[in-house]
Design a protein around this motif. Sequence first.
Motif, PDB file in Angstrom:
ATOM      1  N   GLY A 103      -1.223  -6.891  -7.170  1.00  0.00           N
ATOM      2  CA  GLY A 103       0.022  -7.185  -7.875  1.00  0.00           C
ATOM      3  C   GLY A 103       0.814  -5.909  -8.086  1.00  0.00           C
ATOM      4  N   GLY A 104       1.842  -6.032  -8.913  1.00  0.00           N
ATOM      5  CA  GLY A 104       2.614  -4.850  -9.308  1.00  0.00           C
ATOM      6  C   GLY A 104       3.415  -4.224  -8.189  1.00  0.00           C
ATOM      7  N   ILE A 105       3.922  -5.046  -7.263  1.00  0.00           N
ATOM      8  CA  ILE A 105       4.718  -4.506  -6.156  1.00  0.00           C
ATOM      9  C   ILE A 105       6.176  -4.422  -6.596  1.00  0.00           C
ATOM     10  CG2 ILE A 105       5.473  -4.950  -3.796  1.00  0.00           C
ATOM     11  CD1 ILE A 105       2.716  -6.595  -3.667  1.00  0.00           C
ATOM     12  N   THR A 106       6.795  -3.302  -6.289  1.00  0.00           N
ATOM     13  CA  THR A 106       8.172  -3.106  -6.762  1.00  0.00           C
ATOM     14  C   THR A 106       9.174  -3.380  -5.650  1.00  0.00           C
ATOM     15  OG1 THR A 106       7.888  -0.783  -6.249  1.00  0.00           O
ATOM     16  CG2 THR A 106       7.624  -1.438  -8.549  1.00  0.00           C
ATOM     17  N   ARG A 107      10.386  -3.714  -6.082  1.00  0.00           N
ATOM     18  CA  ARG A 107      11.488  -3.888  -5.127  1.00  0.00           C
ATOM     19  C   ARG A 107      12.264  -2.580  -5.041  1.00  0.00           C
ATOM     20  NH1 ARG A 107      13.654  -9.902  -7.063  1.00  0.00           N
ATOM     21  NH2 ARG A 107      11.746 -11.004  -6.485  1.00  0.00           N
ATOM     22  N   LEU A 140       9.631  -7.974   2.856  1.00  0.00           N
ATOM     23  CA  LEU A 140      10.503  -8.755   1.974  1.00  0.00           C
ATOM     24  C   LEU A 140       9.687  -9.775   1.185  1.00  0.00           C
ATOM     25  CD1 LEU A 140      13.721  -9.538   4.074  1.00  0.00           C
ATOM     26  CD2 LEU A 140      13.422  -7.851   2.262  1.00  0.00           C
ATOM     27  N   ALA A 141       8.698 -10.394   1.856  1.00  0.00           N
ATOM     28  CA  ALA A 141       7.860 -11.388   1.179  1.00  0.00           C
ATOM     29  C   ALA A 141       7.086 -10.743   0.028  1.00  0.00           C
ATOM     30  CB  ALA A 141       6.901 -12.038   2.172  1.00  0.00           C
ATOM     31  N   MET A 144       0.833  -1.203   0.000  1.00  0.00           N
ATOM     32  CA  MET A 144       0.000   0.000   0.000  1.00  0.00           C
ATOM     33  C   MET A 144       0.868   1.253   0.000  1.00  0.00           C
ATOM     34  SD  MET A 144      -3.052  -1.138  -0.018  1.00  0.00           S
ATOM     35  CE  MET A 144      -4.063   0.286   0.316  1.00  0.00           C
ATOM     36  N   LEU A 145       1.883   1.264   0.866  1.00  0.00           N
ATOM     37  CA  LEU A 145       2.708   2.461   0.986  1.00  0.00           C
ATOM     38  C   LEU A 145       3.484   2.733  -0.300  1.00  0.00           C
ATOM     39  CD1 LEU A 145       4.066   2.152   4.638  1.00  0.00           C
ATOM     40  CD2 LEU A 145       2.354   3.742   3.775  1.00  0.00           C
ATOM     41  N   SER A 146       3.937   1.672  -0.952  1.00  0.00           N
ATOM     42  CA  SER A 146       4.736   1.901  -2.154  1.00  0.00           C
ATOM     43  C   SER A 146       3.858   2.128  -3.380  1.00  0.00           C
ATOM     44  CB  SER A 146       5.728   0.761  -2.386  1.00  0.00           C
ATOM     45  OG  SER A 146       5.033  -0.448  -2.579  1.00  0.00           O
ATOM     46  N   TYR A 154       3.487  -9.914  -5.442  1.00  0.00           N
ATOM     47  CA  TYR A 154       2.037 -10.069  -5.485  1.00  0.00           C
ATOM     48  C   TYR A 154       1.601 -10.507  -4.100  1.00  0.00           C
ATOM     49  CZ  TYR A 154      -2.379 -12.507  -6.032  1.00  0.00           C
ATOM     50  OH  TYR A 154      -3.660 -12.935  -5.847  1.00  0.00           O
ATOM     51  N   ILE A 155       0.500  -9.961  -3.603  1.00  0.00           N
ATOM     52  CA  ILE A 155       0.062 -10.366  -2.268  1.00  0.00           C
ATOM     53  C   ILE A 155      -1.412 -10.730  -2.283  1.00  0.00           C
ATOM     54  CG2 ILE A 155       1.736  -9.153  -0.825  1.00  0.00           C
ATOM     55  CD1 ILE A 155      -0.203  -6.804  -0.766  1.00  0.00           C
TER      56      ILE A 155
END
Lengths: 289, 247, 329
Positions: free
Chosen positions: C141-145, C226-227, C74-76, C233-234
């Motif tokens: 989806g679409g979570i970045t590192r 980290l997960a 959410m934050l990112s 994707y969560i």
Amino acid sequence: MNADVGFWILQSLNALQLSMLLFLLSIGLTVIFGLMHFVNLAHGSLYAVGAYVAAAIATGWGYWAGFFLAPVAVAATGIVLYLGLIRKMRRSGPMAQVLVTFGLIFVLLDLTRILWGDLPLAIETPALLQGRINILGIDYPAYRLFVIVLGLAIFAALAFILGRTQVGAMIRAGVDNDAMAACLGINVERLFFTVFCIGCALAGLAGAVAAPLLSVAPDMGLQILIPTLIVIVIGGLGSLKGAIAGSLIYGIVQTFGAVIAPQMASVLIYALLAAVLVIRPMGLFPTKG
Amino acid sequence: MLETRNLSKSFGPIHVTRDVSIRLERGERRVILGPNGAGKTTLFNLLAGVLQADSGQVLLAGKDITALPVARRARRGISRSYQKNTLFDGLSVRENLGLAAAVQAGQARRLFHDSLSHPKVRETVEEVAHLARLEQVLDARVNEVSYGIRRQLEVGVALATRPQVLLMDEPTSGVGPEMAAGFHDLLSGLPRDLTLLIIEHDMDLAFEVADKITVLNYGEVVFEGLPEAARGSDLLKEIYLGSWENA
Amino acid sequence: MFRHTTFRYLVLAILGAGALFQAFSAGYFGLEVLIEILILAILVLALDMVAGFGGMVSLCHGALMGLGAYAYAMLSSIVGLPPLAALVGAMAIVGALAWIIGAICARSHGIYFIMATLAFGQMAYSYIFQTPIFGGDDGMGGITRPDLSAIGIDLNDSRSFALFCLAGLVLAYLAAVAVLRSGLGRSLCGIHHSEERMRALGLTVWRVKADIFGLSGLITGFAGALAAMHVMYISPGLLDWTVSGEALVVVILGGLGTLVGPLVGAVAFVILKHELSAVTPYWHLVVGVVLIVVVLSRANGIFGWLEARIGARRIFPTHAAVKKVPNDA
């Protein structure tokens, strides 16, 4: 207006039906805990076994054969577990018990998958209880009504046994203080064994009863475990009154919550549980000892 | 220093503490005598806050502390040692004392700093080790030292909170006569401004260390006075010594 | 009270060397397994802090980790914070929630504590599941590192990400050790031994429990973030109570209250899971049996058992070396 009243009656019956199903499960679990101080997380898995046995027997010999044999089969499973495992775990702390029975959940889950496959089984409601019955001005499925009546009957029977009979007095003595009960000449070990078997049989009965209502799937034991635990923790571990009160509270909050505030329905029950634990850490009807 | 006013407590129909009013001056050494079941330990639990009184008050240095929970009473200066050892077994004697000293020094919730290396804690540990005669065994593990040493440590842990009032529940329970005599020296060596309230079964020790004696029977104060008066009291002989010899 | 022994250093060295070797030599699948182990290891480290050292057997750590993943996502993605800030934010959020849970549950013990934490975990699960902003059942989806290209590291590369997680684990381990050896950690041990005694010494017991639970939550939130970065994707399944149960299983398999043991447990559990699921779809059966056997054996897990064996060999010289302690008063 009339339709409105009918709607609330319908929801009340649904709540009662859910409560009775949970009561059948939680009463066994809570009395086992009260008497033996044993936390059996695999109680839900026994219920799943009951549902599978009922479904398997029903396809060959009809619903009622399954209804009566499932409790017997689950009690037999309970005997094996008691002699092989649970007797040894009695003196261990809650942590070890939680873990062993958690392992048991895994084992029973995969055993049912091996025996009956991954696909859900469907089971017909018995011919006798098909159709609907007019009650309080609404048509209600006869089978669901049967679940309510069965639950109430078992509650009445247990209340009688626990309150009025010698065995009941022994169980109550054991719940209060098992060392004292042993001093009074009660064979505590045999009492535990009997209560454990009856608790398992009731879980099997709950499975057989639930089978036509829900689809019989491997994870049904896991699905029901959390509601059952909520019921007995709200009610107070080890208490018959607590089990019925907790079941009713859960059934009502869940059913009416879903109608009134669908967004918050399932959060509501957990919030209630948390509130109970904060205000009365030992549940609504705490038992002594 | 420590005062109770009409303190009462009952469990169901049984009155375990009835109208107990006692008053200890600063630095006083008071011994409580009484047969088993007289309500001595219950009184301690009421003073320490483990039990809540049904009625009556507890005052510390003139302030009403009746409503305070255990931890806050302890921080106000009430400490206690128990009849059965309540030591931290796997730890060394030093660590046991340090754990208690850290609470008093405000180091018990310090993050990323070991409380034991704090100068205030170390100072307290050294001082208490001297008072409780534990200097020789500071680095031994509790489960390696003798029972007598553990009894001393039990008192030491209680002292390490730097209390104003120390409640001691049978400090010599289970130790032999020569050790009990050692305890007398230990008690005499404690700072004079520390108020002591002691439950003691050893009559000789009781009469030796006490400034004043209070006798409880069935939860009531039945005698209060100087040790010499207690020695000669027929009442005391009747209710206390009688049951003592029978026990 | 946590202490390092030669044996513990030895096991840590072996684990570290093994992780480094795997990170540099393994292919894609091997790296995925390594990352899974590393993230699970951080989670069980946090769980061992509360369960092993404080006796607070939590069944909500899986949910806390899931919350960490959601908070990071959410934050990112939604708030638009840079990934590293989102990581810190997620840790803070989970830490704060854990502190509150710890404070509320501090009065409960034994089975009631387990049930209370389970209730809070399930509450989080239901909330995430039912709230549309979190994507409901479908997840997000679409979570970045994090972008570390400034220092020449591309975290979208599995190898770099594995090393990033390893660094994270080392930090988490050092933090856990520092906490357990601090004044707070000592007080926690005292409480685990006798809550009543610590209270009589003047300690506000619930504050210590809440603080430790919060710190454990901080580390758990880190594992969750980290997960989320790992699978990018969560879904609500991350918060399921069985995740908490499995984490507890790993702690037990490894060795409760040893900090090093749960790391061993994480390695054993993930490898066992992958090896077994390649052979049979019924790997839960085997895990269940192993768990029952370990608990029944009364050994403190794999690591605890090894430690006891090694301790047994040394017991003769140490016993002889115990100084005769003076008996006089």
